[in-house]
Structures are given as C-alpha cells and as structure tokens.
Design an enzyme around this catalytic site. Structure first.
Site, PDB file in Angstrom:
ATOM      1  N   ASN A 176      -8.627 -13.006   3.190  1.00  0.00           N
ATOM      2  CA  ASN A 176      -9.129 -12.371   1.966  1.00  0.00           C
ATOM      3  C   ASN A 176     -10.525 -12.918   1.686  1.00  0.00           C
ATOM      4  O   ASN A 176     -10.717 -14.131   1.717  1.00  0.00           O
ATOM      5  CB  ASN A 176      -8.189 -12.704   0.789  1.00  0.00           C
ATOM      6  CG  ASN A 176      -8.398 -11.784  -0.398  1.00  0.00           C
ATOM      7  OD1 ASN A 176      -9.531 -11.530  -0.809  1.00  0.00           O
ATOM      8  ND2 ASN A 176      -7.314 -11.278  -0.950  1.00  0.00           N
ATOM      9  N   CYS A 234      18.122  14.548  -8.572  1.00  0.00           N
ATOM     10  CA  CYS A 234      19.147  14.000  -7.671  1.00  0.00           C
ATOM     11  C   CYS A 234      18.674  12.757  -6.919  1.00  0.00           C
ATOM     12  O   CYS A 234      19.453  12.129  -6.213  1.00  0.00           O
ATOM     13  CB  CYS A 234      19.604  15.075  -6.685  1.00  0.00           C
ATOM     14  SG  CYS A 234      18.332  15.572  -5.504  1.00  0.00           S
ATOM     15  N   HIS A 247       6.006  -0.384  -2.433  1.00  0.00           N
ATOM     16  CA  HIS A 247       5.596   0.423  -3.584  1.00  0.00           C
ATOM     17  C   HIS A 247       5.655   1.925  -3.315  1.00  0.00           C
ATOM     18  O   HIS A 247       5.078   2.706  -4.063  1.00  0.00           O
ATOM     19  CB  HIS A 247       4.186   0.010  -4.037  1.00  0.00           C
ATOM     20  CG  HIS A 247       4.152  -1.356  -4.638  1.00  0.00           C
ATOM     21  ND1 HIS A 247       2.987  -2.050  -4.881  1.00  0.00           N
ATOM     22  CD2 HIS A 247       5.144  -2.162  -5.077  1.00  0.00           C
ATOM     23  CE1 HIS A 247       3.273  -3.231  -5.416  1.00  0.00           C
ATOM     24  NE2 HIS A 247       4.573  -3.322  -5.539  1.00  0.00           N
ATOM     25  N   ASN A 252       0.828  -1.206   0.000  1.00  0.00           N
ATOM     26  CA  ASN A 252       0.000   0.000   0.000  1.00  0.00           C
ATOM     27  C   ASN A 252       0.859   1.250   0.000  1.00  0.00           C
ATOM     28  O   ASN A 252       1.930   1.292   0.604  1.00  0.00           O
ATOM     29  CB  ASN A 252      -0.927   0.007   1.209  1.00  0.00           C
ATOM     30  CG  ASN A 252      -1.967  -1.084   1.115  1.00  0.00           C
ATOM     31  OD1 ASN A 252      -2.142  -1.669   0.046  1.00  0.00           O
ATOM     32  ND2 ASN A 252      -2.639  -1.379   2.207  1.00  0.00           N
TER      33      ASN A 252
HETATM   34  P1  NAD Z   1      -5.691  -5.611  -5.334  1.00  0.00           P
HETATM   35  O1  NAD Z   1      -6.649  -4.488  -5.573  1.00  0.00           O
HETATM   36  O2  NAD Z   1      -5.103  -6.317  -6.476  1.00  0.00           O
HETATM   37  O3  NAD Z   1      -6.382  -6.710  -4.405  1.00  0.00           O
HETATM   38  C1  NAD Z   1      -7.087  -6.350  -3.249  1.00  0.00           C
HETATM   39  C2  NAD Z   1      -7.467  -7.641  -2.577  1.00  0.00           C
HETATM   40  O4  NAD Z   1      -8.094  -7.311  -1.357  1.00  0.00           O
HETATM   41  C3  NAD Z   1      -8.450  -8.509  -3.374  1.00  0.00           C
HETATM   42  O5  NAD Z   1      -7.937  -9.830  -3.442  1.00  0.00           O
HETATM   43  C4  NAD Z   1      -9.737  -8.466  -2.534  1.00  0.00           C
HETATM   44  O6  NAD Z   1     -10.443  -9.687  -2.565  1.00  0.00           O
HETATM   45  C5  NAD Z   1      -9.187  -8.195  -1.162  1.00  0.00           C
HETATM   46  N1  NAD Z   1     -10.087  -7.519  -0.237  1.00  0.00           N
HETATM   47  C6  NAD Z   1     -11.128  -6.679  -0.508  1.00  0.00           C
HETATM   48  N2  NAD Z   1     -11.689  -6.254   0.647  1.00  0.00           N
HETATM   49  C7  NAD Z   1     -10.980  -6.821   1.655  1.00  0.00           C
HETATM   50  C8  NAD Z   1     -11.070  -6.769   3.080  1.00  0.00           C
HETATM   51  N3  NAD Z   1     -11.991  -6.010   3.701  1.00  0.00           N
HETATM   52  N4  NAD Z   1     -10.166  -7.485   3.792  1.00  0.00           N
HETATM   53  C9  NAD Z   1      -9.249  -8.256   3.193  1.00  0.00           C
HETATM   54  N5  NAD Z   1      -9.114  -8.346   1.854  1.00  0.00           N
HETATM   55  C10 NAD Z   1      -9.978  -7.640   1.095  1.00  0.00           C
HETATM   56  O7  NAD Z   1      -4.589  -5.009  -4.359  1.00  0.00           O
HETATM   57  P2  NAD Z   1      -3.051  -5.346  -4.215  1.00  0.00           P
HETATM   58  O8  NAD Z   1      -2.855  -6.812  -4.219  1.00  0.00           O
HETATM   59  O9  NAD Z   1      -2.585  -4.533  -3.062  1.00  0.00           O
HETATM   60  O10 NAD Z   1      -2.411  -4.745  -5.564  1.00  0.00           O
HETATM   61  C11 NAD Z   1      -2.815  -3.472  -6.041  1.00  0.00           C
HETATM   62  C12 NAD Z   1      -1.690  -2.547  -6.437  1.00  0.00           C
HETATM   63  O11 NAD Z   1      -2.190  -1.223  -6.475  1.00  0.00           O
HETATM   64  C13 NAD Z   1      -0.547  -2.500  -5.470  1.00  0.00           C
HETATM   65  O12 NAD Z   1       0.609  -2.384  -6.231  1.00  0.00           O
HETATM   66  C14 NAD Z   1      -0.739  -1.209  -4.662  1.00  0.00           C
HETATM   67  O13 NAD Z   1       0.482  -0.521  -4.486  1.00  0.00           O
HETATM   68  C15 NAD Z   1      -1.638  -0.356  -5.506  1.00  0.00           C
HETATM   69  N6  NAD Z   1      -2.779   0.267  -4.753  1.00  0.00           N
HETATM   70  C16 NAD Z   1      -2.622   0.656  -3.448  1.00  0.00           C
HETATM   71  C17 NAD Z   1      -3.697   1.207  -2.737  1.00  0.00           C
HETATM   72  C18 NAD Z   1      -3.485   1.647  -1.282  1.00  0.00           C
HETATM   73  O14 NAD Z   1      -2.390   2.069  -0.934  1.00  0.00           O
HETATM   74  N7  NAD Z   1      -4.512   1.552  -0.414  1.00  0.00           N
HETATM   75  C19 NAD Z   1      -4.937   1.319  -3.333  1.00  0.00           C
HETATM   76  C20 NAD Z   1      -5.070   0.917  -4.671  1.00  0.00           C
HETATM   77  C21 NAD Z   1      -3.979   0.382  -5.347  1.00  0.00           C
HETATM   78 ZN    ZN Z   2      17.014  17.127  -6.556  1.00  0.00          ZN
END
Ligand code: NAD
Ligand code: ZN
Length: 264
Positions: A235, A148, A137, A109
């Site tokens: 999940n 820089c 990430h 996240n």
């Molecule tokens: P993803 O969106 O691919 O998957 C999210 C997962 O969470 C799904 O498998 C879903 O079933 C599950 N889920 C939904 N509600 C839930 C709950 N209440 N409790 C537990 N699980 C639950 O997310 P990812 O695998 O983190 O990959 C997404 C990419 O996008 C990452 O690279 C991330 O950096 C980025 N991203 C980050 C954020 C954030 O920082 N909150 C938000 C969106 C995307």
């Molecule tokens: Zn700089």
C-alpha cells in the site's frame, strides 16, 4: 518484526520466500488493487456521481426510497468498470491462485477484475474452486432478488429509466437489487466463513490495496496475524495494519505483486 518505508530488495526476497514456502496463504485485496485499472474509488472527486456520495446511495433505505436513482448509479458504476481492464496486480494474483492450491484470494472489491484476470490466466483450462476470489462485498455484475433472495449473474445493461422498467425476478416477480453489501448490512455468511477459515489456517497473509478501515473485512488480516501468520502489506500509504506487518511495501500493487508472486 520490522517495517520498511520503501520496498527494498532484501525485504522483497524474504517476503517472496515466505510466500513460496507457505503451505497455506491468504491474500486480502481492496479498491487500491484496481486503482491502476482506473476504477473510481469512493474517496475523492471521481467517486462522486451527480451530487451524491456513496454513503447516500449504497444503503437499503436509499433503495427503498428511490430504487431508480440507486439503479442509475449502479448502471454508471457497471459501465465504468466494464470499460476498465485488469492490471498486473490482478494478473499476478490470478496466476498465483491457479498455481498454488493452498492460496486463497479474498476481496472487498465489487468490480469483476479479479475474475476477469482469472479467466485470462486459466485460458482454456477449467478454473478450480480454490482459485475463485471470495467476494466479501458482493459483485456489481450480479443481482439479488428482494423477494426470494435468488442471486443471478447479470452482465447485460440494466434499464433504469423509470420504476416500471427496473429489473424484476423471473421467479417471484419482485424487484431485483445489486448483489452488493450496503452500509449497515451483514456480509454474506458463506463468503465470510470461507475467508475466516482461510485466515485462521494461513501462515502468510498478504494485504494489498485496502485502507483496512472497513470491518469485518479488515479482520481477515488481523485474524490471520493473531493466529500467527506473517503479514505482508502492499500500500502506498500507512494503514492500521502497517504496524503488524513483517514487510510493508509502500508502492502500487501493480508494481509489487508481480515481483512478490512471480511474473508472467
Ligand atoms: P479504500 O478506498 O478504503 O482504500 C484503498 C486503499 O488503497 C488506500 O489505503 C490506498 O492507499 C490504497 N491504494 C491506492 N492506490 C493503490 C495502488 N496502486 N496499489 C495499492 N494500494 C493502493 O478501499 P477498501 O479498503 O477496499 O474499502 C472501500 C470499500 O468500498 C470496500 O467496502 C469496497 O467494497 C468498496 N469499493 C470497491 C471498489 C471496487 O470494487 N474497485 C471501488 C470503490 C469502493
Ligand atoms: Zn425472486
């Protein structure tokens, strides 16, 4: 090995015991742990901004072509996250990492909810290094200098009204970008090394709220499992890791993690 479609008490007790007994454990989290806080995910309508999808905006080419639009999108995302609060999943993980020296939290996240929960859980006490989340990430609340390479925390608003207003480096004068890993970019070496070391040394690996579809982040869990760690997944849906999990709890992280890791 067995998997369970529904969380049930026997399995929860066994998973909890395994976690308590582990000298070293690693937790890998994804967007799902922030879902209950209202942070928009990349999937579905709420992840969309104007007519763009994240795939069109979260790339080095998009930033090179149109940094104003990319910064406007990040401004929107930063505001959305700033209006959200950590939930019980973040709080439980924060208490766990503060309490257990052998516990490591690795996150995909880019929101700062793990960090905010940690500061709340620590209160006045200093935060030990081992408790800090390893951010694979990057973070929405840091900038990276395109000249820089310096990283800086940045919480104040970003002015993205025009190219001339965009934030620039105080040291070298070049444009600042969000310190977030974009599509096609490598993960920060130090964070990945720390995560993989934790994975190889862990006897339990807890995976929560990730679709396990994004590499190499998801390999933190498979490397741990290959090295013999017991896998616990939280999940509501199946993922490519579910088949390898000793315990798979099909419910929200905000519900399961406090029960697994101990309540407040
Ligand atoms: P993803 O969106 O691919 O998957 C999210 C997962 O969470 C799904 O498998 C879903 O079933 C599950 N889920 C939904 N509600 C839930 C709950 N209440 N409790 C537990 N699980 C639950 O997310 P990812 O695998 O983190 O990959 C997404 C990419 O996008 C990452 O690279 C991330 O950096 C980025 N991203 C980050 C954020 C954030 O920082 N909150 C938000 C969106 C995307
Ligand atoms: Zn700089």
């Amino acid at each position: 090995m067995s998997t369970h479609d529904e969380p049930e008490n026997g399995s929860l007790d066994r998973a909890r015991r395994s976690l308590r007994r582990a000298d070293r454990a690693v937790a890998l989290t994804g967007a799902g742990v922030s879902a209950a806080s209202g942070v928009p995910t990349f999937r579905g309508e709420e992840g969309l901004w104007r007519d763009y999808s994240p795939r069109e905006l979260a790339t080095p080419d998009a930033f090179a072509d149109d940094p104003v639009t990319v910064w406007q999108w990040y401004r929107w995302r930063r505001r959305k996250v700033a209006a959200c609060d950590p939930n019980e999943a973040h709080a439980a993980l924060a208490r766990w990492t503060l309490k257990e020296e052998g516990a490591r939290l690795v996150t995909q996240n880019v929101d700062d909810l793990h960090d905010r929960a940690l500061r709340t859980a620590a209160g006045e006490a200093p935060i030990p290094d081992h408790a800090r989340p390893v951010e694979l990430h990057g973070s929405l609340f840091r900038t990276l200098c395109t000249g820089c390479g310096r990283r800086r925390e940045r919480r104040e608003e970003i002015d993205a009204s025009s190219a001339g207003a965009l934030p620039r480096c105080g040291d070298c004068g070049e444009l600042l970008r969000p310190d977030v890993v974009w599509f096609g970019e490598s993960l920060p070496r130090e964070a990945l090394d720390t995560a993989m070391d934790a994975a190889r040394g862990a006897s339990v690996c807890l995976v929560a709220g990730t679709s396990a579809a994004v590499q190499p982040a998801a390999s933190v869990a498979s490397v741990a499992a290959d090295a013999g760690a017991l896998l616990i997944e939280v999940n509501p849906e199946r993922t490519p890791l579910t088949g390898r999990a000793a315990h798979a709890f099909r419910a929200g992280a905000e519900e399961v993690l406090p029960a697994l890791l101990g309540g407040g």
